[in-house]
Enzyme design. Structure first.
Site, PDB file in Angstrom:
ATOM      1  N   PHE A  41     -18.190  -0.891   1.388  1.00 13.58           N
ATOM      2  CA  PHE A  41     -18.447  -1.017  -0.044  1.00 13.58           C
ATOM      3  C   PHE A  41     -17.306  -1.741  -0.731  1.00 13.58           C
ATOM      4  O   PHE A  41     -16.146  -1.351  -0.618  1.00 13.58           O
ATOM      5  CB  PHE A  41     -18.622   0.375  -0.661  1.00 13.58           C
ATOM      6  CG  PHE A  41     -18.991   0.361  -2.119  1.00 13.58           C
ATOM      7  CD1 PHE A  41     -20.135  -0.286  -2.558  1.00 13.58           C
ATOM      8  CD2 PHE A  41     -18.197   1.011  -3.054  1.00 13.58           C
ATOM      9  CE1 PHE A  41     -20.482  -0.296  -3.909  1.00 13.58           C
ATOM     10  CE2 PHE A  41     -18.542   1.017  -4.405  1.00 13.58           C
ATOM     11  CZ  PHE A  41     -19.681   0.369  -4.833  1.00 13.58           C
ATOM     12  N   TYR A  95     -15.843  -2.890  -4.410  1.00 11.18           N
ATOM     13  CA  TYR A  95     -15.941  -2.577  -5.836  1.00 11.18           C
ATOM     14  C   TYR A  95     -14.865  -3.291  -6.652  1.00 11.18           C
ATOM     15  O   TYR A  95     -14.862  -3.242  -7.869  1.00 11.18           O
ATOM     16  CB  TYR A  95     -15.828  -1.065  -6.071  1.00 11.18           C
ATOM     17  CG  TYR A  95     -14.551  -0.481  -5.493  1.00 11.18           C
ATOM     18  CD1 TYR A  95     -13.389  -0.412  -6.262  1.00 11.18           C
ATOM     19  CD2 TYR A  95     -14.513  -0.018  -4.184  1.00 11.18           C
ATOM     20  CE1 TYR A  95     -12.216   0.097  -5.730  1.00 11.18           C
ATOM     21  CE2 TYR A  95     -13.350   0.488  -3.651  1.00 11.18           C
ATOM     22  CZ  TYR A  95     -12.204   0.546  -4.417  1.00 11.18           C
ATOM     23  OH  TYR A  95     -11.038   1.051  -3.888  1.00 11.18           O
ATOM     24  N   SER A 123     -11.546  -6.325  -5.398  1.00 11.83           N
ATOM     25  CA  SER A 123     -11.305  -7.647  -4.807  1.00 11.83           C
ATOM     26  C   SER A 123     -12.142  -7.914  -3.556  1.00 11.83           C
ATOM     27  O   SER A 123     -12.368  -9.077  -3.225  1.00 11.83           O
ATOM     28  CB  SER A 123      -9.822  -7.830  -4.489  1.00 11.83           C
ATOM     29  OG  SER A 123      -9.395  -6.903  -3.517  1.00 11.83           O
ATOM     30  N   GLU A 145      -6.139  -2.518   3.339  1.00 14.25           N
ATOM     31  CA  GLU A 145      -6.339  -1.421   2.394  1.00 14.25           C
ATOM     32  C   GLU A 145      -5.421  -0.219   2.601  1.00 14.25           C
ATOM     33  O   GLU A 145      -5.209   0.544   1.667  1.00 14.25           O
ATOM     34  CB  GLU A 145      -7.802  -0.954   2.429  1.00 14.25           C
ATOM     35  CG  GLU A 145      -8.813  -2.050   2.150  1.00 14.25           C
ATOM     36  CD  GLU A 145      -8.721  -2.630   0.748  1.00 14.25           C
ATOM     37  OE1 GLU A 145      -8.317  -1.910  -0.192  1.00 14.25           O
ATOM     38  OE2 GLU A 145      -9.043  -3.822   0.584  1.00 14.25           O
TER      39      GLU A 145
END
Length: 190
Positions: free
Chosen positions: A19, A21, A23, A98
């Site tokens: 998913f 949301y 960049s 991330e």
């Protein structure tokens, strides 16, 4: 129920969904087989995480978007399907991108795709116990921070402007991000 995605169990013959949301929507950085608008229920998109690497520094942190657990909230974004052939490489890339400071938690969440399908997806959500979690900040405070911060991937304002623009182009305008972008544009030298 949420659980960490694992290579052994989850990267099966069909690959996986992730998913986007923030960049990831406009700069995924990985090959995908399908890209579909999606909704995640139970989380809100917000500038609730200090950025000390990508959009700020330890001396002058910026802010980045995160998914913050909020019972009655929902977040619109894009679901990317990664094929089995690219699954291991993409997961390694996403973890490097991330999880650089462990402020995000890698979770499995359920998404509703725009075509009605419900899919289990990988998502990176904020760890509310991490030192980089800001908690709620007013839009005025967010604008002050975003207007001045710059990190390894560029100005914090660029991140905000790109995300707000892409959401609007996709028909998913986020009123708070649109307002925040206008506030940042009004700050001198932003």
């Amino acid at each position: 129920m949420e659980s960490r995605i694992t290579l052994d169990h989850d990267l099966n013959q069909e690959g996986f969904w992730v998913f986007g949301y923030g960049s990831l929507m406009w700069n995924p950085g990985f090959a995908f087989a399908e890209r579909v608008p999606a909704i995640l229920v139970g989380y809100a998109r917000s500038f609730c995480m200090w950025s000390i690497h990508h959009r700020g520094t330890p001396e002058e942190p910026g802010l980045v978007l995160a998914l913050d657990l909020e019972e009655r909230a929902s977040c619109r974004g894009l679901a990317f399907h990664v094929s089995r052939d690219h699954a291991a490489t993409t997961l390694a890339y996403l973890r490097e991108r991330e999880l650089v400071s462990s402020a995000y938690l890698e979770r499995r969440v359920m998404l509703t795709l725009s075509d009605g399908r419900e899919v289990s997806s990988l998502a990176y959500v904020v760890d509310p116990d991490h030192v980089q979690y800001t908690g709620p900040l007013s839009l005025a405070r967010q604008a002050e921070i975003i207007a001045r911060a710059t990190g390894g991937r560029g100005p914090n304002s660029e991140y905000l402007f790109n995300t707000a623009r892409h959401l609007a182009e996709l028909g998913m305008e986020d009123a708070d991000l649109t307002q925040l972008a206008e506030m940042v544009r009004q700050i001198p030298n932003a």
